[in-house]
Design a protein around this motif. Structure first.
Motif, mmCIF file in Angstrom:
data_model
loop_
_atom_site.group_PDB
_atom_site.id
_atom_site.type_symbol
_atom_site.label_atom_id
_atom_site.label_comp_id
_atom_site.label_asym_id
_atom_site.label_seq_id
_atom_site.Cartn_x
_atom_site.Cartn_y
_atom_site.Cartn_z
ATOM 1 N N GLY A 39 0.819 -1.208 0.000
ATOM 2 C CA GLY A 39 0.000 0.000 0.000
ATOM 3 C C GLY A 39 0.850 1.254 0.000
ATOM 4 N N THR A 40 0.192 2.389 -0.173
ATOM 5 C CA THR A 40 0.871 3.682 -0.079
ATOM 6 C C THR A 40 0.294 4.493 1.071
ATOM 7 O OG1 THR A 40 -0.634 4.554 -1.778
ATOM 8 C CG2 THR A 40 1.554 3.839 -2.490
ATOM 9 N N HIS A 41 1.114 5.377 1.594
ATOM 10 C CA HIS A 41 0.773 6.235 2.727
ATOM 11 C C HIS A 41 0.415 7.621 2.193
ATOM 12 C CE1 HIS A 41 2.667 9.339 5.513
ATOM 13 N NE2 HIS A 41 1.673 8.877 6.244
ATOM 14 N N ASN A 42 -0.662 8.200 2.734
ATOM 15 C CA ASN A 42 -1.133 9.503 2.240
ATOM 16 C C ASN A 42 -1.179 9.497 0.708
ATOM 17 O OD1 ASN A 42 -1.333 10.342 4.872
ATOM 18 N ND2 ASN A 42 0.419 11.724 4.812
ATOM 19 N N SER A 43 -1.939 8.544 0.201
ATOM 20 C CA SER A 43 -1.918 8.230 -1.230
ATOM 21 C C SER A 43 -2.369 9.388 -2.114
ATOM 22 C CB SER A 43 -2.818 7.015 -1.490
ATOM 23 O OG SER A 43 -2.511 5.953 -0.620
ATOM 24 N N TYR A 44 -3.112 10.312 -1.573
ATOM 25 C CA TYR A 44 -3.712 11.426 -2.308
ATOM 26 C C TYR A 44 -2.785 12.632 -2.420
ATOM 27 C CZ TYR A 44 -3.798 13.005 2.426
ATOM 28 O OH TYR A 44 -3.387 13.343 3.685
ATOM 29 N N ALA A 45 -1.690 12.658 -1.649
ATOM 30 C CA ALA A 45 -0.959 13.892 -1.380
ATOM 31 C C ALA A 45 -0.190 14.409 -2.583
ATOM 32 C CB ALA A 45 -0.001 13.686 -0.212
ATOM 33 N N LEU A 46 -0.213 15.728 -2.741
ATOM 34 C CA LEU A 46 0.678 16.463 -3.623
ATOM 35 C C LEU A 46 1.700 17.199 -2.768
ATOM 36 C CD1 LEU A 46 -1.854 17.997 -6.182
ATOM 37 C CD2 LEU A 46 0.017 16.436 -6.742
ATOM 38 N N PRO A 47 2.916 17.428 -3.265
ATOM 39 C CA PRO A 47 3.936 18.083 -2.440
ATOM 40 C C PRO A 47 3.510 19.476 -1.983
ATOM 41 C CG PRO A 47 4.912 17.104 -4.402
ATOM 42 C CD PRO A 47 3.428 17.034 -4.586
ATOM 43 N N SER A 110 -3.470 -1.142 -1.561
ATOM 44 C CA SER A 110 -3.980 -0.451 -0.377
ATOM 45 C C SER A 110 -3.695 1.031 -0.545
ATOM 46 C CB SER A 110 -3.336 -0.966 0.913
ATOM 47 O OG SER A 110 -3.788 -0.219 2.032
ATOM 48 N N LEU A 111 -4.723 1.824 -0.384
ATOM 49 C CA LEU A 111 -4.601 3.274 -0.448
ATOM 50 C C LEU A 111 -4.968 3.856 0.919
ATOM 51 C CD1 LEU A 111 -6.459 3.885 -3.829
ATOM 52 C CD2 LEU A 111 -3.972 3.905 -3.480
ATOM 53 N N GLU A 112 -4.373 4.992 1.235
ATOM 54 C CA GLU A 112 -4.704 5.672 2.492
ATOM 55 C C GLU A 112 -5.161 7.084 2.192
ATOM 56 O OE1 GLU A 112 -2.617 7.334 6.593
ATOM 57 O OE2 GLU A 112 -1.558 5.831 5.405
ATOM 58 N N ILE A 113 -6.317 7.452 2.721
ATOM 59 C CA ILE A 113 -6.814 8.813 2.560
ATOM 60 C C ILE A 113 -7.197 9.377 3.929
ATOM 61 C CG2 ILE A 113 -7.569 8.586 0.170
ATOM 62 C CD1 ILE A 113 -10.361 8.037 1.123
ATOM 63 N N ASP A 114 -6.854 10.637 4.143
ATOM 64 C CA ASP A 114 -7.196 11.344 5.376
ATOM 65 C C ASP A 114 -8.469 12.140 5.144
ATOM 66 O OD1 ASP A 114 -4.864 10.374 6.487
ATOM 67 O OD2 ASP A 114 -3.723 12.214 6.130
ATOM 68 N N GLU A 196 -8.302 7.585 7.439
ATOM 69 C CA GLU A 196 -7.914 8.185 8.714
ATOM 70 C C GLU A 196 -8.789 9.397 8.999
ATOM 71 O OE1 GLU A 196 -4.151 9.942 11.280
ATOM 72 O OE2 GLU A 196 -3.777 8.966 9.350
ATOM 73 N N ALA A 197 -9.520 9.326 10.106
ATOM 74 C CA ALA A 197 -10.383 10.433 10.520
ATOM 75 C C ALA A 197 -9.514 11.467 11.232
ATOM 76 C CB ALA A 197 -11.476 9.912 11.451
#
Length: 397
Positions: A39-47, A110-114, A196-197
């Motif tokens: 999976g990736t962590h903070n999958s949505y993030a842009l720098p 696995s994707l992670e979104i906050d 992640e809430a």
């Protein structure tokens, strides 16, 4: 052409296409908890804009250095375990993922979104950090989707005012992209979506954005948005796994996870609450053992609702992870934490995470190339999108 041949040809033209299943080498009888995916962590993030990071870095560092005097010893010990490396804010955010579709196409499962509550809309649309930089004369700030943040609903971002650039700023847009990919790949290995809430209020800058605390009602709304966005038929929920067992924990200890055959094309939601015990209570209130909930909530082993555990530090917890995986739990761990392993090109944590048997092994470096110029990259052993779990899966012949 003979009539029989015409009939055969017509039948072939109207027959449904055969869907190719990914990872066909995996036994269809493997249970969901007998898999391992990357999976990736903070999958949505842009720098984040580097000038904003330079502005915020000393302020965040000051807050972090004061934690030992503000947190109870047990919480401070957990913080140190989950943040074991001495890195700056800029270093901790030195990762970059492509869009969600590209990650899924590359084999991430696995994707992670906050998710951040924004019931009125617009709470995150005017970040304090950008206001401050504009007041200093900066005009070429890294762009972000302010319009996407104005509607009411859950917003996807890491840290308000500082690290808010997102490939899909509204949760609905993230879910739409994931659902479209899933529909286009109906035989896919089950996707683990970590949600992640977030309630990370960091009032460091003038006129800061204050986050909205989660309540049971806001968790209800979040569940509704998740179910509507992905489709109930596509989800594996706690109710599906609990069945007739009195508690979810009893079900997973008895091996009630579905098989890979039943789970193909499905999504399992893993919920992390960032509000500690209050957040846990909020998601459980009115939903004992997660009855009626969409997601499996991060828990402590042995709790009635416990099915999903999270131990980010595989170096500190490898033996425990193995033990809990054998007991039937699904575990998330990390191969790298705040980019330190990529910086030092150290695969020790990655190797420990992969060998631990954690079903979801998360990295910030699923593709070659990083800000440090090292060759650090994480892949599943043997390649592919999933493998039989090294602890609970069948032994190779």
């Amino acid at each position: 052409m003979p009539r029989a041949c015409l009939i055969t040809l017509a039948a072939l033209m109207t027959a449904p296409a055969v869907v190719a299943q990914e990872a066909p080498n995996l036994s269809p009888d493997l249970k969901l908890n007998q898999l391992q995916v990357l999976g990736t962590h903070n999958s949505y993030a842009l720098p984040a804009d580097p000038r904003l990071l330079a502005l915020a870095e000393p302020l965040v560092g000051r807050v972090t250095s004061q934690l030992s005097t503000k947190l109870p010893p047990s919480e401070m010990a957990l913080f140190k375990e989950e943040h074991p490396n001495d890195v700056t804010l800029s270093e901790g955010l030195s990762y970059r993922h492509p869009d969600l579709t590209a990650q899924l196409n590359a084999g991430v499962r696995s994707l992670e979104i906050d998710v951040n509550p924004d019931p009125k809309g617009g709470n995150f649309a005017d970040p304090a950090g950008y206001r401050l930089l504009r007041a200093q004369g900066v005009t070429d700030l890294a762009p972000f989707d302010a319009e996407g943040l104005k509607a009411s609903g859950y917003k996807v971002l890491h840290i308000a005012d500082i690290d808010f650039r997102s490939r899909c700023p509204a949760l609905t847009s993230c879910l739409r992209e994931i659902r479209a990919w899933s529909e286009a790949h109906p035989g896919h290995v089950p996707l683990f979506l970590v949600v992640e809430a977030k309630v990370q209020d960091l009032p460091l800058l003038p006129a800061p954005t204050h986050t909205v605390p989660f309540t049971p009602a806001l968790f209800d709304d979040l569940d509704q948005e998740l179910v509507e966005g992905l489709g109930r038929e596509r989800l594996i929920t706690p109710d599906d796994v609990r069945g007739a067992y009195p508690a979810l924990n009893a079900a997973i200890r008895a091996g009630a996870w579905p098989t890979l055959k039943a789970a193909r094309g499905k999504i399992i939601l893993l919920m992390i609450t960032a509000t500690g015990e209050a957040g846990t209570r909020g998601y459980l209130e009115g939903h004992p053992s997660l009855k009626g909930r969409a997601a499996f909530l991060r828990a402590e082993p042995g709790q009635d609702h416990a099915a999903f555990l999270m131990f980010d530090n595989a170096l500190a917890r490898q033996d425990q992870i193995r033990d809990y995986v054998r007991q039937g739990y699904i575990v998330r761990t990390r191969t790298d934490i705040e980019t330190y392993e990529a910086k030092t090109n150290d695969m020790t944590r990655a190797n420990a995470a992969l060998a631990s048997g954690a079903q979801v092994v998360t990295t910030d470096f699923e593709q070659p190339g990083n800000a440090y110029g090292t060759p650090y990259v994480v892949r599943l052993p043997g390649g592919g999108v999933a493998r039989a779990n090294p602890v609970t899966g069948p032994r190779p012949r």
